[in-house]
Write a protein that holds these residues in place. Structure first.
Motif, PDB file in Angstrom:
ATOM      1  N   THR B 132       0.932  -1.318   0.157  1.00 22.96           N
ATOM      2  CA  THR B 132      -0.122  -0.225   0.058  1.00 22.96           C
ATOM      3  C   THR B 132       0.928   1.341   0.036  1.00 22.96           C
ATOM      4  O   THR B 132       0.545   2.398  -0.782  1.00 22.96           O
ATOM      5  CB  THR B 132      -0.826   0.311   1.071  1.00 22.96           C
ATOM      6  OG1 THR B 132      -1.644  -1.387   1.203  1.00 22.96           O
ATOM      7  CG2 THR B 132      -1.982   1.196   0.961  1.00 22.96           C
ATOM      8  N   LEU B 135       6.466   3.043  -1.254  1.00 23.98           N
ATOM      9  CA  LEU B 135       7.405   4.005  -2.083  1.00 23.98           C
ATOM     10  C   LEU B 135       7.996   4.999  -0.734  1.00 23.98           C
ATOM     11  O   LEU B 135       7.542   4.910   0.330  1.00 23.98           O
ATOM     12  CB  LEU B 135       6.450   5.319  -2.777  1.00 23.98           C
ATOM     13  CG  LEU B 135       6.014   4.828  -4.262  1.00 23.98           C
ATOM     14  CD1 LEU B 135       5.619   6.013  -4.768  1.00 23.98           C
ATOM     15  CD2 LEU B 135       7.351   4.566  -5.070  1.00 23.98           C
ATOM     16  N   PRO B 136       9.419   5.267  -1.098  1.00 24.69           N
ATOM     17  CA  PRO B 136      10.227   5.862   0.003  1.00 24.69           C
ATOM     18  C   PRO B 136       9.510   7.096   0.614  1.00 24.69           C
ATOM     19  O   PRO B 136      10.327   7.497   1.649  1.00 24.69           O
ATOM     20  CB  PRO B 136      11.565   5.866  -0.601  1.00 24.69           C
ATOM     21  CG  PRO B 136      11.479   5.720  -2.133  1.00 24.69           C
ATOM     22  CD  PRO B 136      10.131   5.010  -2.421  1.00 24.69           C
ATOM     23  N   ILE B 137       8.788   7.715  -0.076  1.00 23.19           N
ATOM     24  CA  ILE B 137       8.136   8.909   0.491  1.00 23.19           C
ATOM     25  C   ILE B 137       7.167   8.694   1.554  1.00 23.19           C
ATOM     26  O   ILE B 137       6.914   9.728   2.405  1.00 23.19           O
ATOM     27  CB  ILE B 137       7.344   9.911  -0.505  1.00 23.19           C
ATOM     28  CG1 ILE B 137       6.132   8.528  -1.285  1.00 23.19           C
ATOM     29  CG2 ILE B 137       8.129  10.268  -1.757  1.00 23.19           C
ATOM     30  CD1 ILE B 137       5.262   9.318  -2.167  1.00 23.19           C
ATOM     31  N   TRP B 278       7.593   2.366   4.098  1.00 17.27           N
ATOM     32  CA  TRP B 278       8.624   1.957   3.088  1.00 17.27           C
ATOM     33  C   TRP B 278       9.666   1.130   3.997  1.00 17.27           C
ATOM     34  O   TRP B 278      10.001   0.004   3.598  1.00 17.27           O
ATOM     35  CB  TRP B 278       9.280   3.222   2.481  1.00 17.27           C
ATOM     36  CG  TRP B 278      10.315   2.632   1.806  1.00 17.27           C
ATOM     37  CD1 TRP B 278      11.933   3.127   1.852  1.00 17.27           C
ATOM     38  CD2 TRP B 278      10.633   2.194   0.430  1.00 17.27           C
ATOM     39  NE1 TRP B 278      12.606   2.696   1.194  1.00 17.27           N
ATOM     40  CE2 TRP B 278      11.934   1.935   0.171  1.00 17.27           C
ATOM     41  CE3 TRP B 278       9.741   1.520  -0.505  1.00 17.27           C
ATOM     42  CZ2 TRP B 278      12.463   1.563  -1.276  1.00 17.27           C
ATOM     43  CZ3 TRP B 278      10.166   0.855  -1.638  1.00 17.27           C
ATOM     44  CH2 TRP B 278      11.441   0.944  -2.048  1.00 17.27           C
ATOM     45  N   GLY B 298      -1.172  -1.900  -4.059  1.00 20.29           N
ATOM     46  CA  GLY B 298      -0.473  -0.812  -3.773  1.00 20.29           C
ATOM     47  C   GLY B 298       0.525  -0.365  -4.832  1.00 20.29           C
ATOM     48  O   GLY B 298       0.199  -0.380  -5.950  1.00 20.29           O
ATOM     49  N   PHE B 299       1.681  -0.162  -4.599  1.00 22.29           N
ATOM     50  CA  PHE B 299       2.763   0.284  -5.434  1.00 22.29           C
ATOM     51  C   PHE B 299       3.515  -0.993  -5.766  1.00 22.29           C
ATOM     52  O   PHE B 299       4.638  -1.039  -5.582  1.00 22.29           O
ATOM     53  CB  PHE B 299       3.809   1.166  -4.852  1.00 22.29           C
ATOM     54  CG  PHE B 299       2.977   2.891  -4.673  1.00 22.29           C
ATOM     55  CD1 PHE B 299       2.835   3.619  -5.935  1.00 22.29           C
ATOM     56  CD2 PHE B 299       2.455   3.104  -3.295  1.00 22.29           C
ATOM     57  CE1 PHE B 299       2.322   4.676  -5.531  1.00 22.29           C
ATOM     58  CE2 PHE B 299       1.966   4.309  -3.229  1.00 22.29           C
ATOM     59  CZ  PHE B 299       1.657   5.012  -4.367  1.00 22.29           C
ATOM     60  N   ALA B 301       4.433  -2.352  -8.651  1.00 23.88           N
ATOM     61  CA  ALA B 301       5.402  -2.439  -9.610  1.00 23.88           C
ATOM     62  C   ALA B 301       6.856  -1.774  -9.062  1.00 23.88           C
ATOM     63  O   ALA B 301       7.803  -2.185  -9.302  1.00 23.88           O
ATOM     64  CB  ALA B 301       4.960  -1.115 -10.852  1.00 23.88           C
ATOM     65  N   ALA B 302       6.511  -0.641  -8.580  1.00 16.12           N
ATOM     66  CA  ALA B 302       7.968   0.025  -7.748  1.00 16.12           C
ATOM     67  C   ALA B 302       8.423  -1.053  -6.780  1.00 16.12           C
ATOM     68  O   ALA B 302       9.597  -0.868  -6.849  1.00 16.12           O
ATOM     69  CB  ALA B 302       7.591   1.427  -7.320  1.00 16.12           C
ATOM     70  N   ARG B 305      10.305  -4.033  -8.419  1.00 20.51           N
ATOM     71  CA  ARG B 305      11.197  -3.721  -9.049  1.00 20.51           C
ATOM     72  C   ARG B 305      12.538  -3.522  -8.150  1.00 20.51           C
ATOM     73  O   ARG B 305      13.755  -4.026  -8.671  1.00 20.51           O
ATOM     74  CB  ARG B 305      10.974  -2.520 -10.069  1.00 20.51           C
ATOM     75  CG  ARG B 305      12.371  -2.296 -10.821  1.00 20.51           C
ATOM     76  CD  ARG B 305      12.075  -1.245 -11.814  1.00 20.51           C
ATOM     77  NE  ARG B 305      13.417  -0.693 -12.443  1.00 20.51           N
ATOM     78  CZ  ARG B 305      13.493   0.444 -13.246  1.00 20.51           C
ATOM     79  NH1 ARG B 305      12.570   1.210 -13.702  1.00 20.51           N
ATOM     80  NH2 ARG B 305      14.471   0.875 -13.596  1.00 20.51           N
ATOM     81  N   TYR B 306      12.287  -2.798  -7.116  1.00 25.81           N
ATOM     82  CA  TYR B 306      13.263  -2.326  -6.141  1.00 25.81           C
ATOM     83  C   TYR B 306      13.823  -3.503  -5.505  1.00 25.81           C
ATOM     84  O   TYR B 306      14.869  -3.621  -5.303  1.00 25.81           O
ATOM     85  CB  TYR B 306      12.888  -1.352  -4.903  1.00 25.81           C
ATOM     86  CG  TYR B 306      13.735  -1.089  -3.828  1.00 25.81           C
ATOM     87  CD1 TYR B 306      14.721  -0.228  -4.032  1.00 25.81           C
ATOM     88  CD2 TYR B 306      13.476  -1.667  -2.807  1.00 25.81           C
ATOM     89  CE1 TYR B 306      15.505   0.244  -3.147  1.00 25.81           C
ATOM     90  CE2 TYR B 306      14.728  -1.379  -1.796  1.00 25.81           C
ATOM     91  CZ  TYR B 306      15.544  -0.520  -1.941  1.00 25.81           C
ATOM     92  OH  TYR B 306      16.370  -0.218  -1.113  1.00 25.81           O
ATOM     93  N   GLU B 316       5.143  -8.539  -9.501  1.00 24.84           N
ATOM     94  CA  GLU B 316       3.921  -8.062  -8.844  1.00 24.84           C
ATOM     95  C   GLU B 316       2.768  -8.883  -9.500  1.00 24.84           C
ATOM     96  O   GLU B 316       2.705  -9.343 -10.365  1.00 24.84           O
ATOM     97  CB  GLU B 316       3.710  -6.571  -9.487  1.00 24.84           C
ATOM     98  CG  GLU B 316       3.778  -6.513 -11.064  1.00 24.84           C
ATOM     99  CD  GLU B 316       3.510  -5.309 -11.431  1.00 24.84           C
ATOM    100  OE1 GLU B 316       2.392  -4.558 -11.170  1.00 24.84           O
ATOM    101  OE2 GLU B 316       4.529  -4.311 -12.330  1.00 24.84           O
TER     102      GLU B 316
END
Ligand code: ZN
Ligand code: ZN
Lengths: 534, 327
Positions: B132, B135-137, B278, B298-299, B301-302, B305-306, B316
């Motif tokens: 969910t 992302l690192p933000i 994150w 959530g995210f 794909a990102a 990949r990470y 994913e």
């Protein structure tokens, strides 16, 4: 910096004008004067010169966080704002302390002739001493653009309260050319000091979008109608033997329009005119796209001068023989203006003509034909109105034409910028070209929250392919796209570029069989566009 | 051993589904949020703390419960539940068959919130994780700091003559917000949806702060300056009018990004989430030691990949989770 960060946070999150006003006042009462003068400058668009490029900010943030570059970009795409993205990604500060806003701004200015390494040292040090909120505003000071929901009017209101002056006077005092580094708060808000600045424009009076029915405005004979031109609203000033041109955004743009220099000789001194900066040829204004080719360029070529010959369409007269005429009724200002234009007889100075009408029905009919006159619609001004400050209801109204529309089908979707970050809210639409679909525009806004969720679910469930962040979807959802203008464009596959495209409504009653075709777009282009936009 | 089917995550040897989104014969349920616990299956298996919530949500359905760490054999597949720290009763599902271990995370957070039980890392070969806030933000502040901000906001509103409305999802977030507000020693008025959950949990034996039901016809000014907890859907409803002038805040991880907070058009946004941030996601994935990771809602794909770039094989997976905004 903490106080300023708090102010920005409060202004950004409060939804009521009164809360914003209170936050501004509280700030002005508690912040050091040297910071206050900078806040006035920043909030009126007087951004200091950029001394650190955003490419470097990106690079340094990636270095500090150890994140892969693509993940930085993905984060940026989700947040939609570089300054905020960096503030969120950086590790917590290890050396928390905070200097004044003025100190950071002046330190940033001092970097302008420094080597990159010195800039980097300064930025990293600042990042390491500021908290998340402060980092955001610090980054914003570098990248610019404090669009945080404070209108100039609100700022003026707060300042007027602070120094106990009339709002119109404060608005006038903080306009024009001044440098926050060399101006004290007292100098800025002291009217005797302002008098020496000959370039100072008056705050613009803007039309309010019309609401309700025309008949409520009363007797048509009390009103003056003019075309609403699609150019740059500006003030033409001649004082002390010099000519100045200001845009509505309070930018001094004299140099951008060398064709006005001929007016320096022709105009009397102590004169301020309000009008529209507009290219004009063969008895007709030209579309905005042409004017656009002239803005944002440093050097103007002879070819550009010929392709877009700029004129000044005068609406109003604000100063005459050095006297402020804004309190005179419009009718009198207008007749003085007419006399002046007739007497000056300069080819670049035109009188914006009145639209003659006797009944509201007649006016409605004329408005529907605005595009034939290359106008955006009609402005209605009360004949006895004084020239006020800002956008006010009551005396001046604008009545724009209905936008042009096209039915198109959704073919690509992308997650939103700075919106609900996990939703597909940016769309690309296609029209039909023979038996194929041709992408022709993007559009973001216009759907309700509920519809957005519905489209989002459709995209998530039916995505066919992905190219980076873009998802291809089956061509099924049809939308009515509205736009304000159309121009030929070689950069777009469709050959047209739209102005202010947006989703007007979701046409659930239509299928992809019912959408418009490329020929329909081309027809609109022929009718209303111009053929050399870029 | 687990496969992704149009009905949900399926275990062929065991013949059961985990958090299916279509009605099935046998469903193992991670937690009682409506995108994970769906209506229509014949038999449900979940943690005993989830059972009453399932009944509250789905009515009289067939529910078997299984304690954390207890093992159950289903057709030769060994099934056990482990705390996920997301909401009360939320569990990860561990399945083992012929020496191969899979864990389905459901929704989780790794930092204890004092209510939902501490997240337990479970070693496995294959880990199915949510993402969910992948992302690192998204990096959360300590709960206590946010709690203090919320209480201060309420007190400031009261000083200025406003009621405070905190919008929080009724199961999970609302219990945390109520326990955050309890030290203020004032009545906490709750919208019906939240009062129902709170009462169900108290009846089930949880030591939670009881909420006040809103009087049907309050006296003038009786509710002025009061504290209100309501689900996001109550924003702008006429129900809120009873409380006089109000300030409204959203409590959600999405408030981390200014644009989201602005778009909600509320007076304040508190970054309070029931999901791992994150760093939480990264820690959880590493702690499982899994060699294959499947990233859901959530995210995805990102995050996948990470992970792949970090040397953890990840892919994913499209699911039907997270379609509602119950973060
Ligand atoms: Zn959940
Ligand atoms: Zn979930």
């Amino acid at each position: 910096m903490r106080l300023f960060a708090e102010l920005v946070q409060q202004l950004g999150s409060s939804t009521k004008t009164n809360d914003k006003l209170a936050a501004l006042l509280r700030y002005f009462e508690t912040a050091p004067e040297a910071d206050t003068i900078w806040v006035i400058a920043l909030f009126t668009g007087r951004r200091p010169k950029r001394t650190v490029s955003s490419t470097y900010l990106r690079e340094w943030c990636i270095e500090q966080t150890g994140l892969p570059a693509w993940l930085f970009e993905e984060s940026y795409h989700t947040v939609g704002d570089l300054a905020e993205t960096i503030a969120l990604l950086l590790p917590p500060p290890t050396n928390e302390s905070s200097h004044s806003l003025q100190a950071y701004l002046e330190a940033l200015q001092a970097l302008s002739d420094q080597e990159v390494e010195a800039k980097k040292t300064f930025v990293l040090q600042a990042w390491d001493e500021l908290n998340r909120e402060e980092r955001f505003v610090f980054n914003k000071l570098i990248t610019g653009g404090f669009r945080i929901g404070v209108s100039q009017q609100l700022l003026v209101q707060a300042l007027a309260k602070l120094v106990q002056l009339e709002q119109s006077q404060v608005a006038y005092l903080i306009s024009g050319q001044w440098d926050p580094r060399q101006t004290s708060l007292q100098q800025l808000l002291d009217s005797s000091f302002a008098a020496t600045d000959f370039s100072k424009p008056y705050p613009f009076y803007l039309c309010y979008p019309i609401e309700g029915v025309l008949a409520e405005l009363g007797n048509p004979a009390d009103w003056q109608a003019e075309w609403k031109w699609d150019g740059i609203r500006g003030q033409l000033i001649k004082r002390n033997g010099e000519l100045f041109v200001w845009s509505r955004g309070e930018e001094l743009i004299t140099e951008k329009f060398p064709e006005y220099q001929g007016l320096l000789e022709a105009l009397p001194d102590g004169l301020v005119l309000d009008g529209e900066i507009l290219p004009f040829m063969e008895g007709k204004p030209m579309p905005f796209a042409l004017l656009q080719t002239r803005i944002g360029r440093k050097n103007i070529t002879k070819k550009q001068l010929e392709a877009a010959p700029i004129h000044f369409f005068a609406y109003d007269l604000l100063e005459w023989e050095g006297t402020d005429w804004r309190d005179q009724p419009l009718e009198q200002r207008r007749s003085k203006l007419e006399a002046l234009v007739a007497q000056v007889q300069h080819p670049k100075l035109l009188l914006s003509p009145m639209v003659i009408f006797n009944t509201w029905e007649e006016l409605a009919e004329l408005r529907s034909r605005s595009r034939e006159f290359v106008a955006e619609g009609i402005m209605l001004k009360k004949k006895d109105s004084v020239y006020q400050v800002g956008r006010k209801r009551g005396d001046w109204w604008k009545w724009k034409t209905d936008p042009m529309t096209i039915d198109a089908v959704l073919i690509y979707a992308q997650k939103g910028h700075g919106r609900r970050s996990n939703l597909y809210t940016d769309y690309t639409f296609a029209v039909r070209k023979e038996d194929k679909l041709l992408a022709f525009t993007k559009a973001y806004s216009g759907l309700t929250d509920k519809e957005l969720l519905e489209v989002d679910a459709f995209v998530k469930r039916n995505a066919l392919e992905k190219f980076g962040p873009v998802r291809t979807v089956p061509a099924e959802l049809v939308f009515e796209i509205a736009f304000e203008g159309i121009a030929a464009s070689s950069r777009h596959k469709s050959g047209v570029a739209l102005r202010f495209p947006r989703i007007l409504r979701w046409r659930k009653d239509k299928t992809v069989q019912d959408i418009n075709t490329l020929e329909d777009l081309q027809q609109l282009l022929q009718q209303f566009g111009n053929d050399k936009a870029d | 051993m687990l496969t992704f089917t149009p009905s949900g995550i399926y275990c062929p040897p065991g013949g059961f589904y985990i958090d299916p989104w279509k009605p099935v014969e046998k469903a193992v349920i991670t937690h009682a949020h409506s995108d994970h616990a769906r209506w229509g299956s014949n038999h449900y298996l979940c943690h005993p703390d989830t059972a009453p919530l399932l009944h509250l949500r789905l009515g009289p359905v067939d529910v078997q419960s299984l304690d954390w760490g207890e093992q159950l054999d289903i057709n030769g597949v060994r099934v056990s539940l482990h705390p996920a720290g997301h909401i009360i009763g939320s569990s990860q599902v561990r399945v083992e068959h012929k020496g191969e271990v899979w864990v389905v995370s459901g929704d989780y957070k790794v930092v204890p919130d004092g209510i939902s039980g501490p997240f337990e890392p479970v070693s496995c070969h294959h880990f199915i994780t949510e993402s969910t806030f992948g992302l690192p933000i998204y990096q959360w502040e300590d709960q206590e700091i946010i709690y203090q901000q919320i209480r201060q906001w309420v007190l400031d509103n009261q000083a200025a003559g406003y009621s405070s409305v905190l919008l929080a999802y009724s199961l999970g977030k609302a219990q945390r917000v109520i326990s955050c507000l309890a030290p203020l020693q004032q009545p906490i008025y709750a919208h019906g949806a939240i009062a129902n959950v709170q009462e169900t949990l108290i009846q089930a034996g949880w030591n939670l702060t009881p909420v006040a039901r809103v009087p049907v016809e309050p006296n003038r000014n009786q509710l002025k300056g009061s504290i209100v907890v309501a689900p996001p859907s109550a924003d702008g409803s006429s129900w809120l009018k009873k409380f006089g002038p109000v300030k409204v805040a959203v409590c959600s991880g999405w408030m981390q990004v200014r644009g989201n907070a602005r778009r909600r058009n509320v007076d304040a946004g508190f970054v309070l989430s029931d999901h791992a941030d994150w760093n939480g996601l990264k820690t959880a994935v590493k702690a499982t030691g899994a060699s294959a990771v499947y990233v859901t809602h959530g995210f995805q794909a990102a995050f996948s990949r990470y992970l792949t770039e970090q040397g953890i094989e990840a892919q994913e997976i499209q699911t039907d989770y997270g379609t509602e905004e119950q973060e």
